[in-house]
Motif scaffolding. Sequence first.
Motif, PDB file in Angstrom:
ATOM      1  N   LEU A  10      -2.397  -0.845   4.164  1.00 56.11           N
ATOM      2  CA  LEU A  10      -0.959  -0.734   4.425  1.00 56.11           C
ATOM      3  C   LEU A  10      -0.657  -0.906   5.905  1.00 56.11           C
ATOM      4  O   LEU A  10      -1.490  -0.575   6.753  1.00 56.11           O
ATOM      5  N   CYS A  53       6.579  -6.732   0.527  1.00 52.05           N
ATOM      6  CA  CYS A  53       7.719  -7.399   1.192  1.00 52.05           C
ATOM      7  C   CYS A  53       7.788  -7.168   2.692  1.00 52.05           C
ATOM      8  O   CYS A  53       8.509  -7.887   3.389  1.00 52.05           O
ATOM      9  N   GLY A  54       7.074  -6.150   3.220  1.00 50.01           N
ATOM     10  CA  GLY A  54       7.157  -5.873   4.656  1.00 50.01           C
ATOM     11  C   GLY A  54       8.599  -5.643   5.072  1.00 50.01           C
ATOM     12  O   GLY A  54       9.374  -4.993   4.353  1.00 50.01           O
ATOM     13  N   PRO A  55       9.036  -6.207   6.221  1.00 51.74           N
ATOM     14  CA  PRO A  55      10.403  -5.951   6.710  1.00 51.74           C
ATOM     15  C   PRO A  55      11.481  -6.770   5.995  1.00 51.74           C
ATOM     16  O   PRO A  55      12.620  -6.824   6.441  1.00 51.74           O
ATOM     17  N   ILE A  58      11.614 -12.382   3.853  1.00 47.47           N
ATOM     18  CA  ILE A  58      11.655 -13.347   2.739  1.00 47.47           C
ATOM     19  C   ILE A  58      12.712 -12.953   1.696  1.00 47.47           C
ATOM     20  O   ILE A  58      13.506 -13.814   1.286  1.00 47.47           O
ATOM     21  N   ASP A  75       6.955  -2.468  -1.324  1.00 48.31           N
ATOM     22  CA  ASP A  75       5.901  -2.313  -0.313  1.00 48.31           C
ATOM     23  C   ASP A  75       5.400  -0.876  -0.391  1.00 48.31           C
ATOM     24  O   ASP A  75       6.131   0.032  -0.796  1.00 48.31           O
ATOM     25  N   GLY A  76       4.142  -0.671  -0.001  1.00 49.90           N
ATOM     26  CA  GLY A  76       3.580   0.678  -0.046  1.00 49.90           C
ATOM     27  C   GLY A  76       3.744   1.430   1.265  1.00 49.90           C
ATOM     28  O   GLY A  76       3.331   2.593   1.351  1.00 49.90           O
ATOM     29  N   ALA A  77       4.329   0.791   2.293  1.00 49.11           N
ATOM     30  CA  ALA A  77       4.414   1.418   3.615  1.00 49.11           C
ATOM     31  C   ALA A  77       5.853   1.856   3.925  1.00 49.11           C
ATOM     32  O   ALA A  77       6.717   1.003   4.172  1.00 49.11           O
ATOM     33  N   MET A  80       7.550   0.222   6.984  1.00 47.69           N
ATOM     34  CA  MET A  80       8.059  -1.137   6.769  1.00 47.69           C
ATOM     35  C   MET A  80       9.373  -1.095   5.997  1.00 47.69           C
ATOM     36  O   MET A  80      10.325  -1.820   6.307  1.00 47.69           O
ATOM     37  N   HIS A 102       6.126   1.341  -3.400  1.00 51.84           N
ATOM     38  CA  HIS A 102       5.220   1.226  -4.540  1.00 51.84           C
ATOM     39  C   HIS A 102       3.878   0.711  -4.030  1.00 51.84           C
ATOM     40  O   HIS A 102       3.832  -0.284  -3.301  1.00 51.84           O
ATOM     41  N   TYR A 103       2.822   1.410  -4.382  1.00 50.00           N
ATOM     42  CA  TYR A 103       1.492   1.028  -3.925  1.00 50.00           C
ATOM     43  C   TYR A 103       0.777   0.301  -5.054  1.00 50.00           C
ATOM     44  O   TYR A 103       0.504   0.892  -6.101  1.00 50.00           O
ATOM     45  N   LEU A 104       0.519  -0.992  -4.835  1.00 46.66           N
ATOM     46  CA  LEU A 104      -0.188  -1.759  -5.866  1.00 46.66           C
ATOM     47  C   LEU A 104      -1.617  -1.241  -5.985  1.00 46.66           C
ATOM     48  O   LEU A 104      -2.206  -0.898  -4.966  1.00 46.66           O
ATOM     49  N   LEU A 121       0.237 -10.805   1.434  1.00 48.23           N
ATOM     50  CA  LEU A 121      -0.254  -9.520   0.913  1.00 48.23           C
ATOM     51  C   LEU A 121      -1.713  -9.636   0.466  1.00 48.23           C
ATOM     52  O   LEU A 121      -2.511  -8.718   0.699  1.00 48.23           O
ATOM     53  N   HIS A 124      -4.644  -8.410   2.385  1.00 50.08           N
ATOM     54  CA  HIS A 124      -4.632  -6.985   2.751  1.00 50.08           C
ATOM     55  C   HIS A 124      -5.291  -6.099   1.703  1.00 50.08           C
ATOM     56  O   HIS A 124      -5.658  -4.962   1.992  1.00 50.08           O
ATOM     57  N   LEU A 125      -5.379  -6.609   0.473  1.00 49.79           N
ATOM     58  CA  LEU A 125      -5.780  -5.735  -0.630  1.00 49.79           C
ATOM     59  C   LEU A 125      -7.286  -5.501  -0.661  1.00 49.79           C
ATOM     60  O   LEU A 125      -8.070  -6.435  -0.456  1.00 49.79           O
TER      61      LEU A 125
END
Length: 220
Positions: A10, A53-55, A58, A75-77, A80, A102-104, A121, A124-125
């Motif tokens: 994250l 999605c971050g900030p 998009i 997004d999980g953060a 952000m 939401h944390y995938l 993304l 990052h996973l």
Amino acid sequence: MKRTPEPEELMDEADQARAYAEADFSAANELFLELFAEAHPKDFQGRILDLGCGPADIPLRLARRYPQARIDAVDGAPAMLELAQQAITTEGLDKQINLHCHYLPSPEPAREYQAVVSNSLLHHLNDPLDLWRSIDGCILPGGQVLVMDLLRPETPEQALDLVKEYAADAPEVLRRDFHASLHAAYTLEEVTEQLQTSGLGFLEATRVSDRHLAVRGRMP
Ligand SMILES: C[S@@+](CC[C@H](N)C(=O)[O-])C[C@H]1O[C@@H](n2cnc3c(N)ncnc32)[C@H](O)[C@@H]1O
């Protein structure tokens, strides 16, 4: 070169999130929009899900170009998402874009989207299959997938050259993140194998720029 995973999945440090939100990703994000436009009519009215999605740059670009579309962005953060919400509210697009912390991979959003998109993304996973399983779980039959991400360079020197070319004037935190992301990114062969393992082998992974790959296609 061998892949080195991201130190953190994250992006939830306030400074890191702010530097990312203030950076100019317009070239890559416009490329993303062009790829989306190739697969959708100008008056697309469906529901779009953006994973990681971050900030929300998009989702904002999608909302401006497709005013009848409804967008859920995940997004999980929380750091952000706070910046994303500010940007959405500033543009008055609260009714069109809904954010979700939401944390995938779990729990999955429901299967109700005509388009599922994700940019930057995948690398990052901890488990890349989490992205493909999540997409498979929430996209409607006939829905369109668009995933774009960095492409891992062949050598550490090429990674340094890309940082010099595209982030020469960026703050140090962004240069560090971009360099780490290039080392954490996947190759086309690795992504193609992930798709086959996930039962999504009908999606196509191609190189779309000197530093990006895209996975595109329609669900059966
Ligand atoms: C490099 S940013 C990309 C943001 C945005 N999609 C863009 O194109 O600018 C990756 C985002 O994915 C989020 N992320 C990473 N792992 C995640 C996970 N397991 N679940 C949800 N979000 C995650 C990070 O917090 C970060 O905001």
